[in-house]
Design a protein around this motif. Structure first.
Motif, mmCIF file in Angstrom:
data_model
loop_
_atom_site.group_PDB
_atom_site.id
_atom_site.type_symbol
_atom_site.label_atom_id
_atom_site.label_comp_id
_atom_site.label_asym_id
_atom_site.label_seq_id
_atom_site.Cartn_x
_atom_site.Cartn_y
_atom_site.Cartn_z
ATOM 1 N N LEU A 161 4.975 -7.160 -3.140
ATOM 2 C CA LEU A 161 5.086 -6.542 -4.370
ATOM 3 C C LEU A 161 4.216 -5.926 -4.414
ATOM 4 O O LEU A 161 4.817 -4.528 -5.103
ATOM 5 N N ARG A 162 2.958 -5.664 -4.254
ATOM 6 C CA ARG A 162 2.643 -4.148 -4.570
ATOM 7 C C ARG A 162 0.727 -4.143 -3.356
ATOM 8 O O ARG A 162 0.735 -5.578 -2.578
ATOM 9 N N LEU A 163 0.256 -3.159 -2.925
ATOM 10 C CA LEU A 163 -0.982 -3.396 -3.011
ATOM 11 C C LEU A 163 -1.880 -2.497 -3.289
ATOM 12 O O LEU A 163 -1.682 -1.220 -4.473
ATOM 13 N N GLU A 164 -3.014 -2.820 -3.349
ATOM 14 C CA GLU A 164 -4.003 -1.865 -4.094
ATOM 15 C C GLU A 164 -5.053 -1.584 -3.329
ATOM 16 O O GLU A 164 -5.954 -2.057 -2.481
ATOM 17 N N ALA A 165 -5.507 -0.990 -3.210
ATOM 18 C CA ALA A 165 -6.603 0.177 -3.126
ATOM 19 C C ALA A 165 -8.099 -1.249 -3.331
ATOM 20 O O ALA A 165 -8.240 -0.746 -4.391
ATOM 21 N N ASP A 166 -8.716 -0.729 -2.335
ATOM 22 C CA ASP A 166 -10.726 -1.777 -2.345
ATOM 23 C C ASP A 166 -11.101 -0.277 -1.915
ATOM 24 O O ASP A 166 -11.262 -1.229 -0.602
ATOM 25 N N ILE A 207 3.452 0.222 -5.434
ATOM 26 C CA ILE A 207 4.299 -0.568 -5.586
ATOM 27 C C ILE A 207 6.291 -0.653 -4.870
ATOM 28 O O ILE A 207 6.084 0.376 -4.604
ATOM 29 N N ASN A 208 6.432 -1.747 -4.840
ATOM 30 C CA ASN A 208 7.435 -2.385 -4.231
ATOM 31 C C ASN A 208 7.964 -2.032 -5.335
ATOM 32 O O ASN A 208 8.937 -3.056 -6.472
#
Length: 250
Positions: A161-166, A207-208
């Motif tokens: 679905l999506r990737l989020e930076a941390d 995001i996809n």
């Protein structure tokens, strides 16, 4: 001692790798060279290499023709290729090591360091399977190898679905509701997924596009994903994002 085999149909490419290998210490011993698939098979049976530098295109055959001779290779492989971006993308997605011709000295050292720090053939067969799948497949069914503490996860891009930076980590959200945390920056995935229906709408979010449910206008606006997550679109990305959406859905 690490027995090494170089397979390439061009002598000057073999000479280049041989020269670079000499700078890597006495533990690497060049035991054989081959310029055809048949010769490579013979030399492999004779010398039992630990590490093989394998050209993707070998005359009218390929490095995959060579690998097809072994049910489970007991050697590690670093591919060398002058292939186009499509094939290079496939290597990145599979997490297999590759060197782009003409081979750069620093990139060669990185590949060698990865090999000596790992010295393991774990997951090679599965990563080869992902590579071959991606070379045959369309965009929607491509897979990607994700390194984890336990080994590797193999995901179909369409299911992300999506990737989020941390910080130096990235959270990968799957359509089945699971979250995978990887010790790679979002920038790595952003560069890897260029041309794969993913768009970095914010410095912290990739995001996809196939999983966008709604887009709400505003200063930058925000999107709602199929899992219900609201993700901000940065002001500086808004115009590019809307143009990208227009092209994607038409």
């Amino acid at each position: 001692m690490i027995n090494t085999l170089i397979i390439d149909d061009e002598k000057h490419c073999i000479d280049r790798i041989e020269g670079l290998l000499r700078t890597c210490g006495s533990e690497f011993q060049l035991t054989a060279k081959a310029q055809t698939v048949e010769e490579a098979i013979s030399e492999t049976k004779k010398h039992h290499p630990d590490l093989v530098f394998l050209d993707v295109q070998i005359g009218t055959q390929t490095g995959f023709d060579y690998l097809a001779q072994w049910d489970q290779p007991d050697f590690d492989v670093v591919f060398t290729t002058a292939y186009d971006q499509y094939a290079i993308e496939a290597f990145k997605f599979s997490a297999l090591d590759y060197l782009l011709k003409p081979i750069d000295k620093e990139n060669f050292k990185v590949a060698i360091n990865k090999y000596t720090s790992r010295l393991s053939k774990n997951y090679f067969d599965k990563k080869m399977e992902v590579l071959m799948h991606n070379l045959r497949s369309n965009q929607a069914t491509k897979k990607i190898s994700i390194p984890t503490q336990e080994g590797y996860e193999f995901l179909t891009l369409q299911e992300v679905l999506r990737l989020e930076a941390d910080g130096n980590y990235t959270h990968i959200f799957h359509k089945n509701g699971t979250k995978l945390t990887v010790a790679k920056t979002l920038k790595v995935f952003d560069e890897m997924l260029v041309g794969s229906n993913f768009f970095r709408i914010h410095h912290s979010h990739l995001i996809n596009l196939i999983h966008i449910k709604k887009y709400y206008k505003g200063k930058g606006g925000y999107v709602v994903m199929e899992d219900g997550a609201s993700v901000d679109v940065s002001t500086r990305k808004k115009e590019e994002f809307l143009k990208f959406l227009t092209n994607y859905y038409h």
